[in-house]
Design a protein around this motif. Structure first.
Motif, PDB file in Angstrom:
ATOM      1  N   GLY A  33       0.801  -1.230   0.000  1.00 31.00           N
ATOM      2  CA  GLY A  33       0.000   0.000   0.000  1.00 31.00           C
ATOM      3  C   GLY A  33       0.828   1.272   0.000  1.00 31.00           C
ATOM      4  N   GLY A  34       0.344   2.249   0.783  1.00 30.49           N
ATOM      5  CA  GLY A  34       0.907   3.606   0.775  1.00 30.49           C
ATOM      6  C   GLY A  34       2.416   3.664   0.979  1.00 30.49           C
ATOM      7  N   ARG A  37       4.062   2.612  -2.330  1.00 36.50           N
ATOM      8  CA  ARG A  37       3.760   3.642  -3.325  1.00 36.50           C
ATOM      9  C   ARG A  37       4.601   4.897  -3.082  1.00 36.50           C
ATOM     10  NH1 ARG A  37      -1.309   5.644  -1.535  1.00 36.50           N
ATOM     11  NH2 ARG A  37       0.022   7.115  -0.412  1.00 36.50           N
ATOM     12  N   ASP A  48       2.704   5.523   8.579  1.00 36.43           N
ATOM     13  CA  ASP A  48       1.955   4.277   8.772  1.00 36.43           C
ATOM     14  C   ASP A  48       2.393   3.233   7.754  1.00 36.43           C
ATOM     15  OD1 ASP A  48       0.697   6.065   7.032  1.00 36.43           O
ATOM     16  OD2 ASP A  48      -1.195   4.958   7.106  1.00 36.43           O
ATOM     17  N   ASP A  50       1.698  -0.590   6.392  1.00 36.73           N
ATOM     18  CA  ASP A  50       0.710  -1.664   6.349  1.00 36.73           C
ATOM     19  C   ASP A  50       1.383  -2.980   6.014  1.00 36.73           C
ATOM     20  OD1 ASP A  50      -2.011  -0.331   6.670  1.00 36.73           O
ATOM     21  OD2 ASP A  50      -1.010   0.949   5.194  1.00 36.73           O
ATOM     22  N   ARG A 107     -20.882  -0.461   3.467  1.00 36.87           N
ATOM     23  CA  ARG A 107     -19.489  -0.495   3.070  1.00 36.87           C
ATOM     24  C   ARG A 107     -18.761  -1.632   3.747  1.00 36.87           C
ATOM     25  NH1 ARG A 107     -16.278   3.713   5.039  1.00 36.87           N
ATOM     26  NH2 ARG A 107     -14.698   2.673   3.822  1.00 36.87           N
ATOM     27  N   ARG A 122      -8.572  -6.750  -3.621  1.00 43.11           N
ATOM     28  CA  ARG A 122      -9.564  -5.983  -2.849  1.00 43.11           C
ATOM     29  C   ARG A 122      -9.082  -4.572  -2.566  1.00 43.11           C
ATOM     30  NH1 ARG A 122      -8.451  -4.603   2.427  1.00 43.11           N
ATOM     31  NH2 ARG A 122      -6.614  -5.639   3.264  1.00 43.11           N
ATOM     32  N   ASP A 124      -7.865  -0.648  -3.354  1.00 42.48           N
ATOM     33  CA  ASP A 124      -8.600   0.311  -4.181  1.00 42.48           C
ATOM     34  C   ASP A 124      -7.963   0.603  -5.540  1.00 42.48           C
ATOM     35  OD1 ASP A 124      -6.561   1.631  -2.827  1.00 42.48           O
ATOM     36  OD2 ASP A 124      -7.868   3.152  -1.922  1.00 42.48           O
ATOM     37  N   ARG A 173     -14.159   4.805  -2.081  1.00 46.93           N
ATOM     38  CA  ARG A 173     -13.045   4.753  -3.032  1.00 46.93           C
ATOM     39  C   ARG A 173     -13.162   5.840  -4.103  1.00 46.93           C
ATOM     40  NH1 ARG A 173     -13.754  -1.748  -3.360  1.00 46.93           N
ATOM     41  NH2 ARG A 173     -12.632  -2.273  -1.443  1.00 46.93           N
ATOM     42  N   ARG A 176     -11.542   8.665  -2.569  1.00 47.99           N
ATOM     43  CA  ARG A 176     -10.105   8.396  -2.472  1.00 47.99           C
ATOM     44  C   ARG A 176      -9.425   8.558  -3.833  1.00 47.99           C
ATOM     45  NH1 ARG A 176      -7.725   5.534   1.890  1.00 47.99           N
ATOM     46  NH2 ARG A 176      -6.522   4.215   0.491  1.00 47.99           N
ATOM     47  N   ARG A 179      -9.066  12.162  -4.344  1.00 46.67           N
ATOM     48  CA  ARG A 179      -8.079  12.712  -3.409  1.00 46.67           C
ATOM     49  C   ARG A 179      -6.661  12.365  -3.851  1.00 46.67           C
ATOM     50  NH1 ARG A 179      -4.859   9.992   0.919  1.00 46.67           N
ATOM     51  NH2 ARG A 179      -6.712   8.821   1.525  1.00 46.67           N
ATOM     52  N   PHE A 180      -6.419  11.104  -4.245  1.00 43.26           N
ATOM     53  CA  PHE A 180      -5.066  10.741  -4.689  1.00 43.26           C
ATOM     54  C   PHE A 180      -4.704  11.502  -5.970  1.00 43.26           C
ATOM     55  CE2 PHE A 180      -5.625   6.771  -2.071  1.00 43.26           C
ATOM     56  CZ  PHE A 180      -4.552   7.008  -1.223  1.00 43.26           C
ATOM     57  N   LYS A 217      -8.633  16.496   2.965  1.00 42.92           N
ATOM     58  CA  LYS A 217      -7.333  16.166   2.367  1.00 42.92           C
ATOM     59  C   LYS A 217      -7.197  16.840   1.002  1.00 42.92           C
ATOM     60  CE  LYS A 217      -6.420  11.940   4.879  1.00 42.92           C
ATOM     61  NZ  LYS A 217      -6.470  10.481   4.922  1.00 42.92           N
TER      62      LYS A 217
HETATM   63  P1  ATP Z   1      -2.347   7.743   2.868  1.00 47.77           P
HETATM   64  O1  ATP Z   1      -1.976   7.080   4.169  1.00 47.77           O
HETATM   65  O2  ATP Z   1      -1.353   8.670   2.322  1.00 47.77           O
HETATM   66  O3  ATP Z   1      -3.720   8.298   2.883  1.00 47.77           O
HETATM   67  P2  ATP Z   1      -2.568   5.055   1.930  1.00 47.77           P
HETATM   68  O4  ATP Z   1      -2.574   4.450   0.546  1.00 47.77           O
HETATM   69  O5  ATP Z   1      -1.571   4.516   2.884  1.00 47.77           O
HETATM   70  O6  ATP Z   1      -2.415   6.602   1.742  1.00 47.77           O
HETATM   71  P3  ATP Z   1      -4.530   4.260   3.852  1.00 47.77           P
HETATM   72  O7  ATP Z   1      -5.895   4.797   4.065  1.00 47.77           O
HETATM   73  O8  ATP Z   1      -3.504   4.417   4.909  1.00 47.77           O
HETATM   74  O9  ATP Z   1      -4.020   4.897   2.482  1.00 47.77           O
HETATM   75  O10 ATP Z   1      -4.716   2.735   3.486  1.00 47.77           O
HETATM   76  C1  ATP Z   1      -3.642   1.822   3.377  1.00 47.77           C
HETATM   77  C2  ATP Z   1      -3.880   0.868   2.224  1.00 47.77           C
HETATM   78  O11 ATP Z   1      -5.079   0.148   2.434  1.00 47.77           O
HETATM   79  C3  ATP Z   1      -4.062   1.540   0.871  1.00 47.77           C
HETATM   80  O12 ATP Z   1      -2.833   1.778   0.238  1.00 47.77           O
HETATM   81  C4  ATP Z   1      -4.893   0.541   0.137  1.00 47.77           C
HETATM   82  O13 ATP Z   1      -4.118  -0.537  -0.352  1.00 47.77           O
HETATM   83  C5  ATP Z   1      -5.785  -0.021   1.218  1.00 47.77           C
HETATM   84  N1  ATP Z   1      -7.062   0.684   1.337  1.00 47.77           N
HETATM   85  C6  ATP Z   1      -7.372   1.707   2.171  1.00 47.77           C
HETATM   86  N2  ATP Z   1      -8.641   2.071   2.049  1.00 47.77           N
HETATM   87  C7  ATP Z   1      -9.174   1.274   1.121  1.00 47.77           C
HETATM   88  C8  ATP Z   1     -10.480   1.124   0.553  1.00 47.77           C
HETATM   89  N3  ATP Z   1     -11.489   1.924   0.922  1.00 47.77           N
HETATM   90  N4  ATP Z   1     -10.671   0.170  -0.369  1.00 47.77           N
HETATM   91  C9  ATP Z   1      -9.664  -0.640  -0.728  1.00 47.77           C
HETATM   92  N5  ATP Z   1      -8.427  -0.560  -0.250  1.00 47.77           N
HETATM   93  C10 ATP Z   1      -8.174   0.377   0.669  1.00 47.77           C
END
Ligand code: ATP
Ligand code: MG
Length: 477
Positions: A33-34, A37, A48, A50, A107, A122, A124, A173, A176, A179-180, A217
């Motif tokens: 994830g984040g 990326r 954070d 993951d 949701r 699964r 986003d 999403r 999101r 926002r991204f 955001k």
């Molecule tokens: P940031 O922390 O900068 O907002 P992030 O990508 O880390 O970006 P988080 O909300 O911390 O976003 O979520 C961590 C990861 O979890 C995401 O990168 C994504 O893979 C997954 N994720 C979060 N929310 C969703 C969602 N609503 N649907 C699907 N996957 C999600």
């Protein structure tokens, strides 16, 4: 695609511990994830992290916690199958790989254990599904089944699966994605944009708090108009902030047109984003013209007017904050006050700036006067370079005068130099309307610049006013 390795992303010592723990348990484990990326985008390493384990994320977290220094606390969310450890500035989030299926009205998915690939499906967006292996045997290998790497390079937001399903499953999403796109300055794939448009009405199942979270955001990005215009283009904005979409359009009657206040507002928000990081000042910019839709009128002689839109707008701010479950506290009052006063300095900028007008502005705006000036400067969107320059110069002048007036008269947070009690004593009178009249007259004289904001001057002025009202002052007063 050749296997890529990104060991250098894993320099923080915490990753050694994750590797150790995962190998001891014999679990496949990834950072996802984040974190991945943002590392690949060179955006710095996020706070954070993951972690996904093929198996129990909670069991992994427990072992990790025993290996970390300082016995960190571990929060376990059994219902979600997740665990969180705070380690210094880092937040480690653990989850077991899972697949999800959704119910139409919520949701909340039902989840079952799954493979890494199912877990990635699964997620986003393809750019949020990138995973790096944490096991020693293939440490740092990139697992990228949807070619998120190319989307990162080409700056594209795309969903791993059919976007219609991804967005309909969890409509948050949609927010999101936008926002991204705003944060990263990416574009949203056309198929995805169409799917958002088709599913826009499903935003209704998302809680207001989550919507506002994403909206905030977007508002904090360097160019919020990217997100705001995407929200508008997909039709989401109509559901979230109908007060804003109501400002769109230019009407023409008898050859007279007004400006499009929606697109004007977006320009103002981008302008103010260059001068302030303050979320609420940015919100004030976003809402400063919302009263214009309900107050718009055409008059044969003078053309278009928006009479009283500042007052109406400031009332709408309350309704809007309440509807979106935003805080109804001093932040909201700040936004209201700025909306209410948003035209005041403009009048000054179009005209000769008098000291007394500036004193009145400072008196009414109090501590918000600097923010109000910032808002008004951002409000200059005229494309006429001559006018643009004239308005800017005049605002500079107003700012200078504010400083001068401040130094001399201390109008900000004005305290009357003469109290009601002193007036009563001086004229030997009981509480009465004369006291109010005299106090108001002193305040007016100070704001008009007839007398300085000082005790002595105010006292003689009080005596003069009292006499005019037929009051007798005590001898020696
Ligand atoms: P940031 O922390 O900068 O907002 P992030 O990508 O880390 O970006 P988080 O909300 O911390 O976003 O979520 C961590 C990861 O979890 C995401 O990168 C994504 O893979 C997954 N994720 C979060 N929310 C969703 C969602 N609503 N649907 C699907 N996957 C999600
Ligand atoms: Mg994150």
């Amino acid at each position: 695609m050749p296997q890529q390795n990104h060991k250098q992303a894993l320099q923080d010592p915490v990753f050694n511990i994750l590797t150790e723990a995962a190998d001891e348990l014999g679990l496949d484990c990834y950072v996802i994830g984040g974190f991945v990326r943002d590392f690949l985008l060179k955006r710095g390493t996020p706070k954070d992290i993951d972690i996904v384990a093929v198996g129990s994320g909670i069991e992994l977290a427990k072992v990790v916690a025993t290996k970390l220094q300082g016995n960190p606390k571990i929060s376990i969310f059994k219902n979600f199958g997740t665990a969180m450890i705070k380690h210094g500035k880092l937040e480690l989030e653990f989850v077991g790989a899972r697949k999800e299926s959704y119910d139409h009205d919520s949701r909340k998915p039902s989840v079952e254990d799954g493979t890494l690939q199912e877990d990635q499906e699964r997620r986003d967006f393809t750019i949020n599904a990138l995973a790096l292996s944490l096991n020693q045997s293939n440490l740092g290998d990139l697992l990228d089944p949807f070619d998120g790497i190319s989307d990162l390079k080409n700056k594209i937001i795309k969903t791993p699966l059919d976007p219609n399903i991804t967005y309909s499953d969890d409509p948050l999403r949609m927010m999101r994605a936008i926002r991204f796109a705003t944060q990263l300055d990416f574009s949203i794939e056309l198929k995805s944009l169409q799917a958002i448009t088709e599913n826009k009405e499903r935003i209704n199942i998302v809680s207001k708090e989550r919507i506002v979270d994403e909206l905030n955001k977007i508002m904090l990005c360097p160019k919020p108009s990217i997100g705001l215009s995407l929200l508008h283009k997909t039709g989401l904005l109509e559901y979230i902030l109908p007060e804003l979409t109501a400002l769109e359009g230019i009407e023409e009657v008898e050859g007279q047109r007004h400006k499009d206040n929606f697109w004007h507002t977006l320009e103002v928000v981008d302008n103010i984003a260059k001068s302030t990081e303050d979320l609420w000042l940015r919100w004030a910019a976003l809402l400063h013209d919302i009263g214009k839709a309900p107050t718009k009128k055409f008059h044969k002689k003078i053309g278009w007017t928006f009479h009283g839109h500042e007052f109406v707008g400031s009332k709408m701010v309350y309704q809007l904050f309440k509807r979106l479950r935003m805080p109804l506290n001093e932040k909201m009052k700040f936004v209201q006050k700025l909306v209410l006063m948003s035209s005041r300095p403009i009048v000054l900028s179009e005209d000769f700036v008098t000291d007394s007008a500036v004193r009145r502005l400072v008196f009414d705006a109090g501590d918000f006067v600097d923010d109000l000036m910032t808002l008004c400067e951002a409000d200059i969107t005229t494309k006429n370079p001559k006018k643009q320059k004239q308005y800017k110069n005049n605002f500079t002048l107003v700012r200078q005068k504010i400083i001068e007036v401040e130094e001399r008269d201390h109008i900000r947070n004005f305290q009357p130099p003469i109290s009601g009690e002193e007036i009563m004593k001086t004229f030997s009178i009981q509480p009465s309307k004369e006291i109010g009249i005299i106090k108001a007259a002193i305040k007016e004289a100070i704001l008009e610049g007839e007398i300085p904001n000082e005790y002595k001057a105010a006292k003689s002025y009080m005596l003069k006013k009292g006499m005019e009202l037929g009051l007798q002052s005590k001898p020696g007063a």
